[in-house]
Design a protein around this motif. Structure first.
Motif, PDB file in Angstrom:
ATOM      1  N   ARG A  29       8.232   1.979  -3.591  1.00 18.32           N
ATOM      2  CA  ARG A  29       7.829   2.554  -1.727  1.00 18.32           C
ATOM      3  C   ARG A  29       8.350   1.083  -0.939  1.00 18.32           C
ATOM      4  NH1 ARG A  29       2.436   3.892  -1.848  1.00 18.32           N
ATOM      5  NH2 ARG A  29       1.548   4.563  -3.888  1.00 18.32           N
ATOM      6  N   ASP A 137       5.764   4.239   5.998  1.00 15.86           N
ATOM      7  CA  ASP A 137       4.900   4.040   4.952  1.00 15.86           C
ATOM      8  C   ASP A 137       5.692   4.926   4.210  1.00 15.86           C
ATOM      9  OD1 ASP A 137       3.510   1.581   4.513  1.00 15.86           O
ATOM     10  OD2 ASP A 137       1.815   3.166   5.585  1.00 15.86           O
ATOM     11  N   ALA A 139       6.499   6.796  -0.068  1.00 17.20           N
ATOM     12  CA  ALA A 139       6.843   6.710  -1.465  1.00 17.20           C
ATOM     13  C   ALA A 139       7.637   7.487  -2.057  1.00 17.20           C
ATOM     14  CB  ALA A 139       5.306   7.152  -1.928  1.00 17.20           C
TER      15      ALA A 139
END
Length: 185
Positions: A29, A137, A139
């Motif tokens: 992440r 973000d 991931a």
């Protein structure tokens, strides 16, 4: 039934069937936050739709289209030549709440690898309505190691901080067909 079993046994005996290579599944992440001196709705509009004026990583040199469709089920796609079916889907839009959030699910530049990359964008007003805090973000899971995850992060920093931010702050989004002064060398 016997013929299916015989065919399966024959396939297992061929060298091609035995050429299997394992890879380690890992996940990483990362978060990137960039302040952009432009209103949130304008940043969202420039970051979606035709992104070819600022997005500079493509599979095809000078693609005919490079588009992020800001709707549920929309695509981030690159069409190689106008009017032709050839191209690539970089990701799918799996969540959108314009102009505040967008989420892409797809391999982007890692097409051909067993990778899942979810890129979640959050656009918030900065200290005043003329500023936007753009947060990505990331991931990533699958056939990826820490080095590759770091490369993915650096590429996203490049896209948002090195391309979208100067594109917006030079007001190039107001004339997307014109050359952008922020990218002239």
């Amino acid at each position: 039934m016997i013929s299916t079993i015989a065919a399966f046994a024959l396939l297992q005996a061929t060298p091609e069937a035995q050429a299997v290579e394992a890879f380690e599944v890992q996940g990483f992440r990362s978060q990137i936050m960039v302040e952009i001196d432009a209103p949130r709705a304008e940043v969202f509009d420039a970051a979606t739709g035709d992104v070819s004026p600022w997005w500079d990583h493509t599979f095809w040199p000078g693609p005919a289209e490079l588009v992020i469709e800001p709707e549920v089920g929309g695509l981030f796609y690159e069409r190689f030549e106008a009017g032709e079916p050839d191209g690539v889907v970089h990701a799918r839009v799996i969540f959108v709440r314009a102009p505040e959030q967008l989420r892409l699910d797809g391999p982007l530049g890692l097409s051909g690898r067993a990778v899942q990359l979810v890129s979640s964008w959050t656009l918030e007003e900065g200290e005043n309505p003329e500023q936007t805090r753009f947060t990505v973000d990331l991931a990533i899971t699958g056939e990826v190691d820490e080095e590759l995850a770091g490369i993915v992060r650096r590429v996203w920093v490049h896209f948002i901080d090195g391309r979208l931010k100067p594109y917006m702050e030079a007001d190039c989004h107001l004339e997307p067909e014109a050359p952008c002064a922020a990218f002239e060398e």
